[in-house]
Design an enzyme around this catalytic site. Structure first.
Site, PDB file in Angstrom:
ATOM      1  N   ASP A 273       5.128   0.171  -4.430  1.00 26.36           N
ATOM      2  CA  ASP A 273       3.714  -0.107  -4.179  1.00 26.36           C
ATOM      3  C   ASP A 273       3.557  -1.626  -4.264  1.00 26.36           C
ATOM      4  OD1 ASP A 273       0.995  -0.411  -4.115  1.00 26.36           O
ATOM      5  OD2 ASP A 273       0.603   0.539  -6.054  1.00 26.36           O
TER       6      ASP A 273
ATOM      7  N   LYS B 186      -1.524 -10.510  -0.460  1.00 29.38           N
ATOM      8  CA  LYS B 186      -1.654  -9.299   0.365  1.00 29.38           C
ATOM      9  C   LYS B 186      -2.974  -9.283   1.133  1.00 29.38           C
ATOM     10  CE  LYS B 186      -1.756  -4.254  -0.248  1.00 29.38           C
ATOM     11  NZ  LYS B 186      -1.577  -3.172  -1.237  1.00 29.38           N
TER      12      LYS B 186
ATOM     13  N   GLU C  18      -1.013   4.025   1.424  1.00 23.92           N
ATOM     14  CA  GLU C  18      -1.142   4.171  -0.028  1.00 23.92           C
ATOM     15  C   GLU C  18      -1.850   5.462  -0.455  1.00 23.92           C
ATOM     16  OE1 GLU C  18      -2.955   0.449  -1.020  1.00 23.92           O
ATOM     17  OE2 GLU C  18      -1.111  -0.677  -0.632  1.00 23.92           O
TER      18      GLU C  18
ATOM     19  N   ASP D 112      -9.159   5.027  -2.982  1.00 20.40           N
ATOM     20  CA  ASP D 112      -8.212   4.009  -3.466  1.00 20.40           C
ATOM     21  C   ASP D 112      -8.848   2.623  -3.410  1.00 20.40           C
ATOM     22  OD1 ASP D 112      -6.116   2.321  -4.006  1.00 20.40           O
ATOM     23  OD2 ASP D 112      -4.781   3.067  -2.456  1.00 20.40           O
TER      24      ASP D 112
END
Length: 616
Positions: free
Chosen positions: A12, A74, A175, A197
């Site tokens: 992850d 990211k 994810e 999420d």
């Protein structure tokens, strides 16, 4: 380890923290880093001495080295520098963000422009090393997760990061889908579930139909620029505004102060998940421009104030969830479970709003920080093990199409289409005598072409000279299971064909990628040899110390006589000759010095042993 096959891992790659996991004895488990922690901060830094730092050690020195410490990369990876998100980020990041040659995003690190896939690659390599320390052997294969709403360019950039880290990326997995895999693993779950999420930098919502070992994604949605960083920035804004009102100083203009504010805001937000109020105390935050005593920042932040500052962000996430349920044609009452993923979901307001919208309590049985990595590990195990029976059916998060005459978009693959998939459509030339056509590949939901993301473009040339509309061009889109797009165009009459695997205009070229990979290899070899040099120097120092003691012992035994004097002289000459080699960084010279000192020590030891063996 007990399993004989080559180890595979799931990663992850998070905005704030990253996690690596594996499946051992059919049980998924997080691999702790070499510091014994499950979470590795997604932070990369370069010290003033040019040393690279990754993870907790990089995060620890961020306050004193804000310009050369990169975090939350990211949020920027795979984006264009000219995008609104990047321009907004520049205002709040203490490090410098600059444009690359292709309107891609680069960061200044150690005085060099560094591509974001390289930053991500350093974090991935750190996790790879943690896994290798755990397994005791090389690890080369991994499944890496990305936000479900990542576009093609962002996915490609993540794959590039995997290559830079020395990993074969078996698959890119969304994810929320990975979280669902971990939730349903070994439970024989049946029914529809939703995964909400909200992580450090991105938000995703996915609705899935789970039936035993089959995980079928029905619909996804999200915002790749909505996450914990935005909550932190609201707290920073509140602190900065209060300080400016009191002292007339904008703390955002001081990079070190900005980094301290960032750390304090994050800590306060975390504290308020368990407490009703928390104190923010930053002594000596700034010195007034005209001189004088340093100023302090202090204040009390309550949970109510935090909710007031960030309530619209929570509302935005819930609105996206509502739209995704509408796309999936699913009512909240149809859902068996709501799974909360990502550290930001620990905020009480989020749990309350999610419960109010879905009319049920979120699932408490998963670890929000670890569940995505565990799901990635399960998928990696399924792809490489004969026993792996998990079937994962994901979807494309955004529509794909081409630009057509008039500046409009022709959609070939709608969002939430199950992948892998392909679609073909016929187009005609738009002008008389047109012998070339430009195929512009778009991703997004807007009918106006330039309002969508341009993934790439190519030219089909050599068309026959004919009136408008006569020449037929067949355009085919292919999307693989990872969401990576390939597009081809063919003249139906002549068979003339062009195709590309789409890489966004901001992605690394193959040449750039190779250069970075080679530089990484050089750096790793240099780092490894530095460790060997240090070890050899320690070994040489120990030999010199031992040799000096033996010379003293030999002098005592010979009582100043000539016996053994030649050996002492020779030993002292060797020590003098090897001294500059021991002080230097030449591994070959150091190794030679150690060999010389070892041989000389053996000779002196033999003389001492022979003397000591003579009867008194």
């Amino acid at each position: 380890m007990a399993e004989s096959q080559d180890p595979v891992i799931g990663i992850d790659l998070g905005t704030t923290n990253s996690v690596v996991a594996t499946v051992q004895a059919n049980s998924p488990a997080v691999i702790k880093n070499r510091s014994g922690q499950a979470l590795t901060p997604s932070v990369v830094a370069i010290t003033k001495q040019g040393k690279r730092l990754v993870g907790q050690i990089a995060k620890r020195q961020a306050i004193t080295n804000p310009l050369d410490t990169v975090f939350a990369a990211k949020r920027l990876i795979g984006r264009k520098f000219s995008s609104a998100e990047v321009q907004s980020a520049q205002k709040v990041l203490p490090y410098e963000v600059v444009a690359g040659e292709h309107d891609d995003v680069r960061v200044m690190l150690g005085g060099q422009k560094v591509a974001l896939p390289e930053i991500a690659g350093l974090v991935l390599h750190e996790l790879k090393q943690d896994a290798e320390a755990y397994f005791g052997r090389p690890v080369t294969k991994a499944v890496i997760t990305v936000p479900a709403y990542f576009n093609d360019g962002q996915r490609q950039a993540t794959k590039d990061a995997g290559k830079i880290a020395g990993l074969e990326v078996l698959r890119i997995v969304n994810e929320p889908t990975a979280a669902a895999l971990a939730y349903g693993f070994g439970k024989n779950v049946h029914g529809k579930i939703a995964v909400f999420d909200l992580g450090g930098g991105t938000f995703d919502i996915s609705v899935l139909e789970v039936g035993g070992d089959v995980f079928d994604v029905i619909a996804v949605g999200g915002d790749t620029y909505l996450g914990g960083e935005d909550f932190d920035n609201r707290v920073i804004d509140w602190l900065v505004l209060a300080f400016a009102k009191e002292h007339g100083i904008d703390l955002r203009k001081d990079r070190m102060a900005l980094q301290r504010l960032k750390d304090a805001a994050e800590k306060a937000k975390i504290d308020l998940s368990g407490a009703r109020e928390t104190q923010v105390n930053l002594p000596f935050i700034v010195t007034p421009p005209g001189g004088g005593a340093a100023l302090h920042l202090t204040g009390i932040l309550t949970r109510e104030k935090l909710e007031e500052l960030t309530g619209d962000l929570v509302g935005k996430a819930v609105s996206i969830a509502e739209a995704v349920l509408k796309d999936a044609k699913v009512r909240p009452a149809d859902l068996k479970e709501i799974i909360l993923v990502g550290g930001q979901t620990r905020m009480p307001l989020i749990s309350e709003r999610v419960k109010a919208f879905f009319h049920k309590d979120p699932c408490k049985g998963v670890h929000p920080d670890e569940v995505v990595a565990l799901g990635a590990a399960i998928q990696a195990h399924a792809l490489t093990s004969e026993a792996g029976q998990v079937l994962l059916l994901d979807v494309t998060p955004q529509s794909l199409g081409v630009a057509i005459a008039g500046g409009y978009t022709r959609r070939l693959i709608p969002r939430n289409t199950t992948v892998p998939t392909s679609a073909t459509e016929l187009f005609n030339t738009s002008k008389d005598g047109q012998t070339t056509v430009k195929i512009m590949v778009l991703q997004g939901e807007n009918e106006i072409a330039h309002q969508n993301e341009l993934l790439g473009e190519f030219v089909l040339s050599g068309l026959r000279d004919a009136p408008r509309g006569v020449v037929e061009i067949e355009v085919t889109f292919d999307i693989n299971a990872e969401g990576i797009v390939s597009v081809s165009a063919r003249d139906r009459e002549t068979g003339q064909r062009q195709s590309i695997t789409v890489t966004a205009s901001g992605s690394l070229t193959e040449e750039e990628l190779q250069k970075i990979m080679e530089a990484q290899r050089d750096y790793l070899l240099e780092a490894k040899s530095s460790e060997v040099v240090a070890q050899k120097r320690i070994e040489a120092a120990a030999l010199v110390a031992g040799l000096k003691n033996m010379i003293l012992r030999l002098r005592d035994l010979t009582h100043g006589s000539e016996f053994g004097n030649d050996v002492i002289v020779r030993a002292e000459q060797v020590m003098a000759a090897t001294e500059p080699k021991v002080a230097g960084n030449d591994l070959k010279a150091l190794t030679e010095a150690v060999d010389q000192l070892t041989r000389t020590s053996a000779i002196v030891r033999a003389v001492i042993d022979r003397i000591e063996a003579i009867p008194p």
